[in-house]
Design an enzyme around this catalytic site. Structure first.
Site, PDB file in Angstrom:
ATOM      1  N   LYS A 271       0.862  -1.189   0.000  1.00 20.25           N
ATOM      2  CA  LYS A 271       0.000   0.000   0.000  1.00 20.25           C
ATOM      3  C   LYS A 271       0.898   1.240   0.000  1.00 20.25           C
ATOM      4  O   LYS A 271       1.820   1.333   0.816  1.00 20.25           O
ATOM      5  CB  LYS A 271      -0.922  -0.027   1.231  1.00 20.25           C
TER       6      LYS A 271
ATOM      7  N   GLU B 153     -20.429  -2.862   9.208  1.00 18.48           N
ATOM      8  CA  GLU B 153     -21.322  -1.902   9.870  1.00 18.48           C
ATOM      9  C   GLU B 153     -22.512  -2.585  10.523  1.00 18.48           C
ATOM     10  O   GLU B 153     -22.874  -2.259  11.658  1.00 18.48           O
ATOM     11  CB  GLU B 153     -21.804  -0.844   8.865  1.00 18.48           C
TER      12      GLU B 153
ATOM     13  N   ARG C  65     -26.192   1.094   5.695  1.00  9.66           N
ATOM     14  CA  ARG C  65     -26.071  -0.361   5.747  1.00  9.66           C
ATOM     15  C   ARG C  65     -26.732  -0.961   6.994  1.00  9.66           C
ATOM     16  O   ARG C  65     -26.806  -2.180   7.114  1.00  9.66           O
ATOM     17  CB  ARG C  65     -24.581  -0.759   5.784  1.00  9.66           C
TER      18      ARG C  65
END
Ligand SMILES: Cc1ncc(C[n+]2csc(CCOP(=O)(O)OP(=O)(O)O)c2C)c(N)n1
Length: 608
Positions: A283, A365, A393
């Site tokens: 990353k 979530e 969500r």
């Protein structure tokens, strides 16, 4: 001018004519372009730098269209955009009417879905392949997904269904061991084990068998040597988890090695059935500050390329909320839960200081809210931090697991209102409308830091479910009422209060007589609002949320129910998706800046 990118911009097919060495050069051009533009416009830098080679390799081997790539979340599509005709306009990234930071179907037919939320790509890819196979089409669909998004519950539902259905779908797993922070959870632990201890438990014969199965490479590897265990460390090891689900597993391979990627992909791209290729990437690859600090550079505002330092250091309201939690942490017995957004929410200090009472559950979530409900059921108060857009969500969990149980879970909803730069998937403008219909819930939208602090402090003693929503941008310290004993009152909710007040001051200077009331409680309608409804003939409401079902609508409903005849002007966001741009620009376009509000109030004053 970047020569290879320029060539590909003229025709994306030119990519296929590049030599392997030129592909390396292309990766460099892409990284330079991304760093340059993101340093000026902000964006998801670290994720995009890590996925350059995967994207080049896929575009090099596929024919798009009819072949398709679906990127999960979609925050990592900058290379894809640069390879599909958007190099010349890429400098408008994340700006109003510019190139979106996420896939956008209006920009290109190669962006399959307009996305921004995690966990959707495998299901979408499966759907597409189902229809393709019904049509006997040979078009390929590839899903690219990060290790963070792989842990999302929707992804698991997709994987479960995929394994059983045997659809031809290639999943490229971009594993950088990071979500925004380090990826959490058991699956992440398993992936790490696959990388670090792949063959230790296997016999020599088993390993040999595994290696033989590596398409195109197995025989060569076996020729190389005696020390097979060492040689296979970074090569192809079956992932039992995926194989048991009915998905063929290949990898792990170095996802920043363009040559290896192309060689392995070539061998598996035409295979039948569901396949996962596990690639390991870095990353932030190619920009040292991002490699060293991928969390900070996951999503970043404009920064100085030489130092990696942000150009402006801005404090957010979330930071303020984090501080309140941290200070209260000493004396209170409560827990804090979040789903992969510890830093964005400003909860990092609390997490460091009270690690036993802080829970980051990963990009999960729905789970986070039921988990919080469980903690509350067992007698501990819980605060859940979440962005407004991701709260979408969790509708059923708020309804079914929190409000129906009357549990004291306090949901801290950050990024409520218009959100800069991320476009229609990230606007936090629907929460009031969808929450207001749930019984037992109390909804607050504080209008100043002072007001927010008061509400937060009270929240530690509440024995009921509640939502406190606030914008990313720092709220003003205080917002005062204006009383002129006029016949009209403007009620400014939360983040809109200060701008609405400015508009009223301007109008009063022009000879209009408009009172102003800052309000923070949306549901239930409180005494302060009931009094205003009783005292004034005309009511104006102003909110940074959609009008349909919002705060203004609650006032209409109240007046209708109580049979109180009032003229009402509702100022807010219309029934349309709101595109990319800075918050400031979008508020101007939506006529929710002081000028726009003045215009609307003037019209109401003069015409009703
Ligand atoms: C449902 C949902 N929750 C949270 C987010 C915020 N978010 C955007 S990218 C990201 C991390 C994704 O990690 P990963 O898939 O591993 O991709 P990487 O950035 O590491 O390449 C998160 C949590 C989101 N987009 N959608």
């Amino acid at each position: 001018m970047k020569n290879l990118l320029e060539k590909i911009n003229q025709s994306p097919d030119n990519l296929k004519k590049l030599t392997r060495i030129e592909l390396e050069q292309l990766a460099n051009e892409i990284r330079e372009t991304i760093i340059d533009v993101v340093s000026r416009n902000g964006g998801h830098l670290a994720s995009n730098l890590g996925i350059v080679e995967i994207t080049i390799a896929l575009h090099y081997l596929l024919n798009i269209p009819p072949d398709k790539i679906i990127f999960d979340v979609g925050h990592q599509v900058y290379t894809h955009k640069l390879l599909t005709g958007r190099y010349r306009t890429f400098n408008t990234l994340r700006q109003y009417r510019g190139i979106s930071g996420f896939p956008n179907t209006q920009e290109s037919e190669t962006d399959l879905f307009t996305t921004g939320h995690a966990g959707t790509a495998i299901s979408a890819g499966m759907g597409i392949q189902t229809a393709e196979q019904m049509e006997k089409s040979s078009a390929k669909t590839v899903v690219v997904i990060g290790d963070g998004s792989l842990t999302n519950g929707v992804t698991f539902e997709g994987l479960n269904n995929l394994g059983a259905s045997k659809k031809n779908l290639l999943i490229v797993l971009n594993d950088n061991n990071f979500s925004i922070s380090k990826t959490r959870g058991a699956l992440s632990y398993y992936l790490t084990k696959l990388i670090t201890l792949p063959v230790l438990t296997k016999s020599r014969e088993e390993i040999k068998e595994i290696i033989e199965k590596i398409p195109g490479l197995g025989e060569q590897i076996l020729k190389v040597g005696k020390d097979i265990e060492q040689k296979t460390r970074y090569l192809v090891i079956p992932g039992v988890f995926f194989e048991k689900l009915g998905i063929q597993y290949f990898g792990p391979i170095d996802g920043n090695d363009i040559h290896r990627l192309i060689d392995v992909l070539k061998n598996i791209i035409d295979k039948e059935g569901p396949i996962i290729l596990h690639t390991i990437t870095r990353k932030g690859k190619g920009y040292k500050p991002a490699e060293e600090n991928p969390e900070k550079f996951h999503g970043i505002g404009p920064f100085n390329i030489d130092t990696g330092r942000p150009l402006t250091e801005s404090k957010s309201t979330g930071f303020f909320v984090g501080k309140i939690l941290e200070q209260a942490g000493e004396k209170n017995d409560f827990c804090v839960v979040t789903s992969a957004m510890e830093y964005g929410l400003g909860f990092d200090d609390f997490a460091r200081k009270f690690p036993k009472r802080f829970f980051d559950v990963g990009i999960a979530e729905s789970h986070s809210l039921i988990f919080a409900a469980g903690i509350a059921k067992a007698g501990k108060k819980t605060f859940v931090g979440i962005y407004s857009t991701f709260l979408q969500r969790t509708y059923d969990q708020i309804f079914h697991d929190i409000c129906l149980q009357k549990l004291p879970v306090i949901i801290l909803v950050d990024r409520a209102g218009i959100v800069s730069g991320d476009g229609p998937t990230h606007q936090g403008i629907y929460d009031i409308s969808f929450l207001r219909s749930i019984p037992e819930i109390t909804i607050f939208s504080p209008y100043s830091l002072e007001n927010l602090e008061e509400i937060m402090k009270a929240a530690f003693n509440w024995q009921k479910p509640a939502v406190i929503r606030y914008p990313r941008e720092l709220l003003p310290e205080t917002v005062q009422e204006i009383k002129q004993n006029g016949k009209i009152v403007c009620m400014g909710l939360g983040s809109m209060a200060s701008t609405a007040r400015q508009a009223c001051i301007f109008l009063n200077q022009q000879g209009f007589a408009i009172d102003f009331l800052p309000v923070s409680q949306v549901k239930p309608v409180d005494d302060k609002i009931k009094q205003a409804i009783g005292n004034y003939e005309k009511l104006i409401t102003c909110e940074e949320a959609v009008l349909s079902g919002g705060f203004g609508t609650s006032i209409l409903e109240f007046c209708s129910e109580k049979n109180i005849p009032r003229k009402i002007l509702r100022i807010g966001i219309p029934d349309a998706f709101i595109e990319t741009g800075s918050r400031e620009k979008l508020l101007e376009v939506l006529e929710l800046d002081a000028e726009g509000i003045i215009k609307k109030i003037k019209w109401f004053y003069e015409n009703t």
